[in-house]
Design a protein around this motif. Structure first.
Motif, PDB file in Angstrom:
ATOM      1  N   LYS A   1       0.862  -1.181   0.000  1.00 15.86           N
ATOM      2  CA  LYS A   1       0.000   0.000   0.000  1.00 15.86           C
ATOM      3  C   LYS A   1       0.896   1.228   0.000  1.00 15.86           C
ATOM      4  O   LYS A   1       1.765   1.371   0.857  1.00 15.86           O
ATOM      5  N   ILE A   2       0.678   2.106  -0.967  1.00 18.55           N
ATOM      6  CA  ILE A   2       1.484   3.311  -1.142  1.00 18.55           C
ATOM      7  C   ILE A   2       0.610   4.528  -0.797  1.00 18.55           C
ATOM      8  O   ILE A   2      -0.517   4.643  -1.280  1.00 18.55           O
ATOM      9  N   TYR A   3       1.172   5.416   0.009  1.00 21.47           N
ATOM     10  CA  TYR A   3       0.444   6.606   0.449  1.00 21.47           C
ATOM     11  C   TYR A   3       1.276   7.865   0.191  1.00 21.47           C
ATOM     12  O   TYR A   3       2.503   7.808   0.153  1.00 21.47           O
ATOM     13  N   THR A   4       0.560   8.974   0.046  1.00 17.43           N
ATOM     14  CA  THR A   4       1.190  10.295   0.102  1.00 17.43           C
ATOM     15  C   THR A   4       0.379  11.125   1.094  1.00 17.43           C
ATOM     16  O   THR A   4      -0.732  10.748   1.479  1.00 17.43           O
ATOM     17  N   ILE A   5       0.926  12.241   1.476  1.00 18.63           N
ATOM     18  CA  ILE A   5       0.177  13.182   2.308  1.00 18.63           C
ATOM     19  C   ILE A   5      -1.005  13.661   1.463  1.00 18.63           C
ATOM     20  O   ILE A   5      -0.849  13.910   0.265  1.00 18.63           O
TER      21      ILE A   5
ATOM     22  N   GLY B   1       6.078  25.486  -2.746  1.00 17.27           N
ATOM     23  CA  GLY B   1       5.916  26.268  -1.516  1.00 17.27           C
ATOM     24  C   GLY B   1       4.798  25.724  -0.633  1.00 17.27           C
ATOM     25  O   GLY B   1       4.898  25.741   0.599  1.00 17.27           O
ATOM     26  N   GLU B   2       3.730  25.259  -1.254  1.00 15.79           N
ATOM     27  CA  GLU B   2       2.615  24.677  -0.494  1.00 15.79           C
ATOM     28  C   GLU B   2       3.032  23.376   0.188  1.00 15.79           C
ATOM     29  O   GLU B   2       2.599  23.079   1.303  1.00 15.79           O
ATOM     30  N   LYS B   3       3.889  22.599  -0.485  1.00 14.68           N
ATOM     31  CA  LYS B   3       4.388  21.357   0.112  1.00 14.68           C
ATOM     32  C   LYS B   3       5.252  21.660   1.335  1.00 14.68           C
ATOM     33  O   LYS B   3       5.145  20.997   2.363  1.00 14.68           O
TER      34      LYS B   3
END
Length: 192
Positions: free
Chosen positions: A156-160, A169-171
């Motif tokens: 299972k692969i996730y990102t924020i 800049g938002e990251k």
């Protein structure tokens, strides 16, 4: 959240510890010229994009990019330091793996070199026991995310949440906000 079963994969960065010495302008120009004139790319070996291999640093200290630095803090704070840095040159790097300065950008790899990188990463998953993790959290751009999805097909692969749609800049802002928290849950992530 069981942080021992979760691996964070963090992007490398172009900015490295060796770049802090601004007196190396001539060396940088020569290396840029050597890189531009080179057509053969070596992936996951020590032959190409070599600058000065006598000057090595641990992966956790070598990359100076802001997202990489914040990603390392994130993994250390919330996931017991269970992370690797993904590099087009070296593949998966554990924090204490030593590297030398190089310049290789994933987005510039041709199809053949991209396949070599994927093969190298698959091999490193076994060698570095990365298949022991149940969940993978990726703090990287879409190119690295696609490669991680390909080499960890059964995980299972996730990102924020919303990570891939955010600008640089938002990251940074998002990671800084998360790092202010005492703990996090999987509600912060989305499966990809």
């Amino acid at each position: 959240m069981n942080s021992k079963k979760t691996l964070c994969i963090i992007t490398c960065s172009k900015q490295k510890i060796w770049d802090k010495n601004k007196n190396n302008i001539l060396e940088k120009a020569k290396n840029k010229e050597d890189s531009a004139n080179s057509t053969e790319q070596k992936i996951c070996d020590d032959d190409k994009y070599r600058k000065d291999i006598s000057k090595k640093a641990k992966a956790k200290d070598a990359y100076m990019g802001k997202i990489t630095r914040l990603g390392i803090k994130f993994a250390e704070k919330f996931f017991d330091g269970n992370y690797v840095i993904i590099s087009a040159k070296f593949g998966f790097l554990k924090p204490d793996d030593e590297i030398y300065n190089y310049n290789l950008y994933l987005g510039k790899l041709n199809k053949e070199d991209r396949k070599k990188l994927i093969d190298c990463l698959k091999k490193q998953i076994k060698e570095k026991n990365l298949d022991a993790y149940d969940k993978i959290i990726v703090i990287a751009g879409k190119d690295y995310l696609e490669i991680v999805k390909e080499v960890f097909k059964d995980k299972k692969i996730y990102t924020i949440k919303g990570w891939q749609n955010k600008k640089y800049g938002e990251k940074l802002k998002l990671l800084n906000e998360i790092l202010k928290r005492d703990s996090i849950t999987f509600d912060f992530f989305e499966e990809v």
